[in-house]
Design an enzyme around this catalytic site. Structure first.
Site, mmCIF file in Angstrom:
data_model
loop_
_atom_site.group_PDB
_atom_site.id
_atom_site.type_symbol
_atom_site.label_atom_id
_atom_site.label_comp_id
_atom_site.label_asym_id
_atom_site.label_seq_id
_atom_site.Cartn_x
_atom_site.Cartn_y
_atom_site.Cartn_z
ATOM 1 N N HIS A 1 -7.237 17.855 80.899
ATOM 2 C CA HIS A 1 -7.101 19.285 80.644
ATOM 3 C C HIS A 1 -6.497 19.597 79.283
ATOM 4 O O HIS A 1 -6.752 20.682 78.735
ATOM 5 C CB HIS A 1 -6.233 19.928 81.727
ATOM 6 C CG HIS A 1 -6.941 20.168 83.018
ATOM 7 N ND1 HIS A 1 -7.169 19.155 83.923
ATOM 8 C CD2 HIS A 1 -7.473 21.296 83.552
ATOM 9 C CE1 HIS A 1 -7.816 19.657 84.972
ATOM 10 N NE2 HIS A 1 -8.012 20.940 84.771
ATOM 11 N N ASP B 1 -2.503 21.243 89.782
ATOM 12 C CA ASP B 1 -3.750 21.987 90.013
ATOM 13 C C ASP B 1 -4.727 21.100 90.797
ATOM 14 O O ASP B 1 -5.936 21.144 90.611
ATOM 15 C CB ASP B 1 -4.378 22.443 88.695
ATOM 16 C CG ASP B 1 -5.463 23.513 88.878
ATOM 17 O OD1 ASP B 1 -5.537 24.118 89.972
ATOM 18 O OD2 ASP B 1 -6.261 23.719 87.944
ATOM 19 N N ASP C 1 -2.865 15.494 82.684
ATOM 20 C CA ASP C 1 -3.702 14.429 83.238
ATOM 21 C C ASP C 1 -4.563 13.736 82.192
ATOM 22 O O ASP C 1 -5.354 12.854 82.524
ATOM 23 C CB ASP C 1 -4.596 14.973 84.351
ATOM 24 C CG ASP C 1 -5.566 16.053 83.880
ATOM 25 O OD1 ASP C 1 -5.450 16.502 82.708
ATOM 26 O OD2 ASP C 1 -6.433 16.455 84.682
ATOM 27 N N GLY C 2 -4.415 14.128 80.914
ATOM 28 C CA GLY C 2 -5.236 13.536 79.867
ATOM 29 C C GLY C 2 -6.635 14.097 79.802
ATOM 30 O O GLY C 2 -7.429 13.680 78.945
ATOM 31 N N ALA D 1 -12.939 21.529 87.461
ATOM 32 C CA ALA D 1 -12.642 22.188 88.740
ATOM 33 C C ALA D 1 -11.342 21.635 89.309
ATOM 34 O O ALA D 1 -11.338 20.807 90.209
ATOM 35 C CB ALA D 1 -13.795 21.981 89.712
ATOM 36 N N ARG E 1 -6.175 34.823 63.404
ATOM 37 C CA ARG E 1 -6.244 36.288 63.335
ATOM 38 C C ARG E 1 -6.168 36.923 64.718
ATOM 39 O O ARG E 1 -5.800 38.084 64.841
ATOM 40 C CB ARG E 1 -7.545 36.736 62.643
ATOM 41 C CG ARG E 1 -7.601 36.382 61.170
ATOM 42 C CD ARG E 1 -8.749 37.099 60.467
ATOM 43 N NE ARG E 1 -8.835 36.718 59.078
ATOM 44 C CZ ARG E 1 -9.588 35.741 58.597
ATOM 45 N NH1 ARG E 1 -10.350 35.033 59.438
ATOM 46 N NH2 ARG E 1 -9.601 35.448 57.324
ATOM 47 N N GLU F 1 -4.445 32.106 93.598
ATOM 48 C CA GLU F 1 -5.135 32.014 92.306
ATOM 49 C C GLU F 1 -6.508 32.653 92.496
ATOM 50 O O GLU F 1 -7.432 32.044 93.006
ATOM 51 C CB GLU F 1 -5.271 30.563 91.854
ATOM 52 C CG GLU F 1 -5.815 30.461 90.431
ATOM 53 C CD GLU F 1 -5.960 29.028 89.959
ATOM 54 O OE1 GLU F 1 -5.957 28.819 88.735
ATOM 55 O OE2 GLU F 1 -6.085 28.128 90.802
#
Length: 389
Positions: free
Chosen positions: A253, A276, A250-251, A311, A229, A131
């Protein structure tokens, strides 16, 4: 004969649906039967029977996107640190894990790829996910902006080669110079090209999918919002049947309505729950490093000390499962697909993992009636031994 374990009385989630009062038979490292009590061969030899009445038995979880746990980082830790992080997530039901790196200097990432590839070679990891550093400075999230670079296919190839056949996924901002050529390169080498940390338009995202991108890295996060748009990447990624979308449930993100939107438009066959996770998963609040950046974890939420961006997460997949059923109201079978079958298929491992079928690895999770984890088996060995009913 290999020792045999028979799990009885549970609700067993199989590809064809849920079997009440089901039975799973494990012989050695493999599943030999799963279904109603009379299904499969009669156990013989050294047999251990465990009564799981009132529980669920589901396939082991598969995490495509994970940076660490238990206080250990996959990006910067020693071999022992990485193994400790893997074990931490196994205790929470993740029997198959892809280790994710974060943005760093190319030489450092090459070195990390070599270390992680050795662990993949010996079966501790299912591969490596890079990543960064090929992501947009406009959507960098918890990545060091000074280390970002355009996705030069030659550098992408350098990472693939350093992984010695264990590169599984690379997250790219495909709108950057070299992005589409890098997607094509990844597709040619059997590595997943994931659209993420991107500022792409709808049209640019469609072009990336046509070039071979097949995953949305943590959909909704680190990309432009959906607009009426300017539909942006979210719309393109949700509407295309070739794309699997990652979701961090996770509530923090995602709002529950965003998760429901993704399931509605992508369908249960194109969603993969991920963690993540960073070092603090399964460990606790405090100060950590994510790559070169300092992170403060408070009340289980990880944010950069400088700037306050989210993070990563402190999520484990057992919590994602429980939340999906008890808070989001998703059918158990859909959650199992998102945590096991779909990511296993993406990794090309669905002949071995991802479902409770004869011949597959004996990777499974036992949940109680409230969907809290009570047992984990990996390749026939108990990581967490369940309490009997």
């Amino acid at each position: 004969m290999a020792p045999t374990t028979v799990l009885t009385g549970a609700r067993v989630v199989l590809p064809a649906g849920t079997v009440d009062d089901g039975r799973v038979i494990v012989e050695g490292t493999r599943i030999v039967a799963g279904g109603p009590p009379a299904s499969g061969p009669a156990p013989a030899g050294d047999v251990s029977t465990i009564d799981l009445t009132g529980h669920w038995v589901v396939p082991g979880f598969v995490d495509l996107h994970n940076h660490g746990g238990g206080g250990a980082s996959f990006t910067s830790g020693t071999v022992d640190d990485v193994l400790h992080g893997i074990r931490t997530h196994r205790q929470h039901g993740t029997t198959t894990l892809v280790a994710s790196t974060v943005t760093g200097e190319m030489d450092f990432l090459v070195q990390r790829a070599g270390l992680l590839a050795e662990l993949a070679q010996q079966g501790d990891l299912a591969g490596i996910h890079f990543e960064g550093p090929f992501i947009s400075p406009c959507r960098k999230g918890a990545h060091s902006e000074k280390l970002l670079r355009d996705p030069d296919p030659a550098e992408v190839r350098k990472l693939i080669d350093a992984a010695h056949g264990h590169a599984r996924m690379v997250t790219l901002a495909t709108e950057l110079p070299g992005g589409l050529d890098s997607v094509r390169l990844l597709a040619e080498h059997g590595v997943i090209a994931a659209v993420g940390h991107t500022d792409a338009t709808y049209e640019q995202t469609v072009a990336a999918i046509d070039a071979g991108a097949t995953v949305a890295t943590h959909l909704f996060n680190a990309m432009p919002a959906l607009g009426h748009r300017s539909p942006g990447p979210i719309t393109a990624l949700l509407e295309d049947e070739r794309v699997t979308v990652e979701l961090i449930n996770d509530g923090v993100h995602l709002h529950p309505a965003a998760l429901q939107l993704a399931f509605h438009h992508a369908g249960p066959g194109r969603v993969a729950f991920i963690t993540d996770a960073m070092d603090a998963a399964g460990f606790g609040d405090g100060r950590y490093l994510l790559g070169p950046l300092e992170v403060e974890v408070a009340d289980g939420v990880a944010r950069l000390v400088e700037g306050g961006s989210i993070a990563g997460s402190t999520l484990t997949l057992d919590r994602a499962f429980q939340r999906a059923v008890t808070v989001d109201g998703l059918p158990v079978e859909h959650v199992v697909a998102a945590l096991s079958a779909n990511p296993a298929r993406l990794l090309g491992l669905d002949d071995r993992i991802g479902s409770l079928e004869p011949g597959k690895d004996a990777d499974l999770v036992v949940l109680d009636a409230d969907f809290a984890l009570t047992g984990v088996m990996r390749r026939g060995e108990w990581v967490v031994r369940p309490r009997q009913a």
